[in-house]
Write an enzyme that holds these catalytic residues in place. Structure first.
Site: not given
Length: 330
Positions: A148, A279, A189-193, A276
């Site tokens: 990616y 920042q 993805r962090v928000v949806s999870n 990962d």
């Protein structure tokens, strides 16, 4: 001769961002050609547009050439979360590279302006903070995320080579973490999870110690910036960062999601994935100066809208959505 109403092609048009873009373009009386192979996109995201006289949907994989007549191209096609793009990394690289070549060839033939949806992942694990467009990045070229990260970097290279060599009018935007309705509940993805885990009363999975930072842009703001970039004069090519410069730790995000949902879920800390970034925050000086754009929807408001969406989505499903581990990137 150009049509009275521009015919605009959106690759990845049935995806999270693409469906919102198709909707916004139709509101402006544009003709929209939505292209998607449904690898990660969903017909449900655009089903409400199917009866619109200006909307057309074609199932197609952009790693193969496409012969249509269009005025503008938004190239959004590519899996965008680690779970999705690591499932078939070779295909991810092909989508980024072969897809870009095919879309640029189409733009060259038709004289269309073309926008590339690039990503903040081109900066890798940045050594400069916040990240300006002039920063070349710190990317692992052989890691699990490289299909990616490096695929998007190569796509940017090809875009500017077509611009210099063939005069194709190009736009390149680097998208920072974006969230909102129509995110898939199981895309990693962090928000949806976090939201789905909280609504289901499951543990909130945070990787590392939760001190990693991200900047979260609501989808309506992001689409506005994307369209504004496309509609500027051809001398403004980018790359231009589009995102929200508000910076939050992952722990702060988890706490805010728990507060908004009223969930009693607890937080579980897991090992940090390979490469990962620690920042992530955009320097949007160019977007402000060249596009007169900046985000207007703050994180709490955007999360409240997104929680409401997922609450309705989960209520409509007979069984709970199976969750995979959450990763912390776009």
């Amino acid at each position: 001769m150009r049509r009275k109403n521009k015919r605009i092609m959106v690759t990845g048009g049935a995806g999270f961002l693409g469906s919102h873009l198709c909707e916004r373009l139709l509101e402006q009386n544009k003709e929209v050609l939505c292209i998607d192979n449904f690898y990660t996109g969903h017909k449900q995201n655009v089903i409400h547009l199917m009866d619109h006289p200006g909307f057309e949907l074609i199932r197609h994989d952009i790693t193969f050439p496409l012969y249509v007549e269009i005025d503008e191209i938004y190239n959004l096609a590519c899996p965008a979360s680690p779970i999705q793009y690591q499932r078939d990394p070779v295909q991810t690289t092909k989508t980024n590279v072969h897809g870009a070549i095919n879309m640029l060839g189409l733009a060259k033939r038709t004289g269309a302006k073309i926008l590339q949806a690039s990503t903040s992942e081109v900066y890798g694990d940045p050594m400069i903070h916040p990240q300006p467009e002039a920063y070349w990045g710190n990317v692992n070229p052989i890691g699990l995320r490289s299909c990616y990260d490096e695929g998007k970097r190569c796509a940017e290279t090809i875009f500017f080579d077509y611009h210099r060599q063939h005069g194709v009018p190009v736009k390149v935007m680097r998208i920072f973490n974006t969230y909102g309705p129509r995110m898939h509940p199981n895309d990693g993805r962090v928000v949806s999870n976090f939201i789905v885990q909280a609504l289901q009363g499951k543990k909130i999975t945070v990787f590392g110690n939760g001190n990693q930072t991200r900047s979260f842009c609501y989808v309506d703001d992001l689409i506005g910036g994307m369209m504004r970039l496309m509609n500027t004069n051809d001398t403004i090519t980018g790359p231009i960062n589009i995102g929200n410069p508000g910076e939050f730790t992952i722990r702060q995000l988890a706490e805010l999601v728990l507060e908004i949902t009223g969930s009693r879920s607890t937080v579980e800390y897991l090992p940090l994935p390979q490469d990962d970034p620690m920042q992530r925050r955009p320097d949007i000086s160019q977007a402000k100066r060249l596009l007169d754009w900046q985000p207007t929807i703050q994180l709490r408001e955007g999360l409240e809208r997104t929680v409401a969406y997922f609450d309705r989505l989960l209520d409509d499903q007979p069984t709970s959505v199976p969750m995979k581990s959450a990763l912390l990137v776009d």
